[in-house]
Design a protein around this motif. Sequence first.
Motif, PDB file in Angstrom:
ATOM      1  N   LEU A  93      26.347  69.401 -22.269  1.00 41.60           N
ATOM      2  CA  LEU A  93      26.715  68.601 -23.426  1.00 41.60           C
ATOM      3  C   LEU A  93      26.346  67.135 -23.229  1.00 41.60           C
ATOM      4  CD1 LEU A  93      30.196  69.993 -24.544  1.00 41.60           C
ATOM      5  CD2 LEU A  93      28.142  69.829 -25.951  1.00 41.60           C
ATOM      6  N   THR A  94      26.466  66.648 -21.990  1.00 46.71           N
ATOM      7  CA  THR A  94      26.270  65.225 -21.753  1.00 46.71           C
ATOM      8  C   THR A  94      25.615  64.984 -20.399  1.00 46.71           C
ATOM      9  OG1 THR A  94      28.333  64.804 -22.957  1.00 46.71           O
ATOM     10  CG2 THR A  94      27.433  62.977 -21.720  1.00 46.71           C
ATOM     11  N   VAL A  95      24.777  63.978 -20.341  1.00 51.21           N
ATOM     12  CA  VAL A  95      24.327  63.374 -19.086  1.00 51.21           C
ATOM     13  C   VAL A  95      24.828  61.939 -19.079  1.00 51.21           C
ATOM     14  CG1 VAL A  95      22.338  62.545 -17.763  1.00 51.21           C
ATOM     15  CG2 VAL A  95      22.287  64.835 -18.778  1.00 51.21           C
ATOM     16  N   TYR A  96      25.535  61.569 -18.014  1.00 51.06           N
ATOM     17  CA  TYR A  96      26.033  60.205 -17.847  1.00 51.06           C
ATOM     18  C   TYR A  96      25.206  59.482 -16.789  1.00 51.06           C
ATOM     19  CZ  TYR A  96      30.342  62.114 -19.975  1.00 51.06           C
ATOM     20  OH  TYR A  96      31.251  62.717 -20.800  1.00 51.06           O
ATOM     21  N   ALA A  97      25.011  58.200 -16.980  1.00 49.71           N
ATOM     22  CA  ALA A  97      24.311  57.406 -15.957  1.00 49.71           C
ATOM     23  C   ALA A  97      24.815  55.979 -15.990  1.00 49.71           C
ATOM     24  CB  ALA A  97      22.805  57.438 -16.182  1.00 49.71           C
ATOM     25  N   PHE A  98      25.090  55.444 -14.797  1.00 46.86           N
ATOM     26  CA  PHE A  98      25.481  54.045 -14.641  1.00 46.86           C
ATOM     27  C   PHE A  98      24.285  53.306 -14.050  1.00 46.86           C
ATOM     28  CE2 PHE A  98      29.391  56.322 -15.006  1.00 46.86           C
ATOM     29  CZ  PHE A  98      30.243  55.453 -15.674  1.00 46.86           C
ATOM     30  N   THR A  99      23.632  52.519 -14.862  1.00 48.88           N
ATOM     31  CA  THR A  99      22.414  51.835 -14.442  1.00 48.88           C
ATOM     32  C   THR A  99      22.168  50.608 -15.298  1.00 48.88           C
ATOM     33  OG1 THR A  99      20.024  52.091 -14.096  1.00 48.88           O
ATOM     34  CG2 THR A  99      20.982  53.299 -15.945  1.00 48.88           C
ATOM     35  N   ASN A 100      21.549  49.620 -14.701  1.00 50.23           N
ATOM     36  CA  ASN A 100      21.098  48.440 -15.446  1.00 50.23           C
ATOM     37  C   ASN A 100      19.601  48.480 -15.722  1.00 50.23           C
ATOM     38  OD1 ASN A 100      23.654  47.132 -15.456  1.00 50.23           O
ATOM     39  ND2 ASN A 100      23.340  46.491 -13.322  1.00 50.23           N
ATOM     40  N   SER A 101      18.936  49.527 -15.259  1.00 48.38           N
ATOM     41  CA  SER A 101      17.483  49.604 -15.332  1.00 48.38           C
ATOM     42  C   SER A 101      17.029  50.255 -16.632  1.00 48.38           C
ATOM     43  CB  SER A 101      16.946  50.410 -14.144  1.00 48.38           C
ATOM     44  OG  SER A 101      15.589  50.738 -14.327  1.00 48.38           O
ATOM     45  N   GLU A 102      16.261  49.518 -17.431  1.00 50.56           N
ATOM     46  CA  GLU A 102      15.700  50.098 -18.649  1.00 50.56           C
ATOM     47  C   GLU A 102      14.691  51.186 -18.314  1.00 50.56           C
ATOM     48  OE1 GLU A 102      16.808  49.557 -21.673  1.00 50.56           O
ATOM     49  OE2 GLU A 102      18.299  48.230 -20.762  1.00 50.56           O
TER      50      GLU A 102
END
Length: 474
Positions: free
Chosen positions: A373-382
């Motif tokens: 249902l979801t992919v989560y990601a914590f990132t500042n990289s475009e």
Amino acid sequence: MLSYTPIQEIPAIHARLVDTFAAGITRPLAWRREQLQQLVRMFQDNKTAIEHALWLDLRKPDQESALMEIAGIVGNAGLALANLEQWTAPVKPPVGSDHSNWNPVIHQVPKGVILLISPWNYPFTLTFKPFIGAIAAGCPAVLKPSEVSANCAALMDELVPKYLDSNAYAVVNGGVSETTALLDLRWDHIFYTGGVAVGRIVAAAAAKFVTPTTLELGGKSPVIVDAGYDLDLAAKRILFGKAQNSGQLCVSPDYTVVMRSVYPEFLEALKRTYKTFWPSGALAPGTKWGKIVNEHHAQRLLKLLNTTKGRILLGGKHEKLEDGTRIEPTIVTDVGLDDPLMQDEIFGPIHPIIVVDSIDEAIQIIRSFPKTLTVYAFTNSEETKQKLLDRTDSGTLQFNDTVSMLGADDIPFGGRGDSGYGAWHGWWSFKTFSQERTQIDVPASEEPYFAARYYPYTQEKYEIMSSLCYPPTS
């Protein structure tokens, strides 16, 4: 005490709703508006009873019940009330000059009688939020709540006929036999939320009547923690998402993949956040921490803890209660892809951590599992965000937070592949239960242009028709 609906009554309930729809009772906007207003009153008048039922079934903290199970429904109904005229307004689509005088109009018409089968983990939200879309669309509906959350199901059976039109809406309670009896009937749309195994059964039953179906299932929704992101914030938001309903949530963060370069720091951030959330431990007296819904699911989760090859970093304890089992929020490190924790969706308060050397390796792991249902990601990289958009599949891609998309009623929510299909929330729920019915009115003045289509066929008419195969190009 939950009373099952007698199976012999189910066809009569279905027939009553079919007759109501055929009579046009649910179509007037004023009627739909009244039902939506009554739904709001039902939740506002019975807020304490709803919170108590959720406590009995899940020991769900009142804060979670108020926000996730009541306020969200009231807000969603308010959204439908505010936009009902706009949603249902006929649309004049742009058409080419050849058809501009045919007066094409697209009407949003109700599909018909709906079957809505909902799960035990968020029994009110996952019943009534899609149901709001059915009311707004002008569809009668049967609600089939889960028998596992028995107190909530019994309360629905009590409240719905008190507040809503019983000729249009009904609650059917029961287990496998009652659900099977419902699926043996012809519906105009089936909406199912639950696991993939039962989802396949629902889809097969719907296929017998070529019934359109929405499936919201689940899967192992992953989290990526990239180097360069605020690790304390990531830890805080991951643990918050994992803690909701004690991990019994279809979009709960299932496991975290973290870059090796920040792995030690991330573990320390998890420890700090854990201590902040549960200073004396989640099982301490007075701590508001929910239970596992029943003993079957509790034993399943405890078996995972007993057989994992990983190392328990935080949590791991459990507590037997008179009405069930509570398991601490548990962080497990040194987990491999062959670990028991990585075989199926965990659906509980256990969270494994996997270490990788690159985003590409993280993507490879995510792609090794069925679509979620979801992919989560914590990132500042475009660049990383674009790479995840291009190379992963899921219903939703959420950056830098977890589970909050569930509260956004103005964006669609739904799965792909093994996590389901179809979308809902707000206008998308209304759209799910509506048919875009096209109307055209071909004027008699078009007749000169139709001359070549009529019998008898001739070479001249053939040449006219053939010329349409080679339209002028710019």
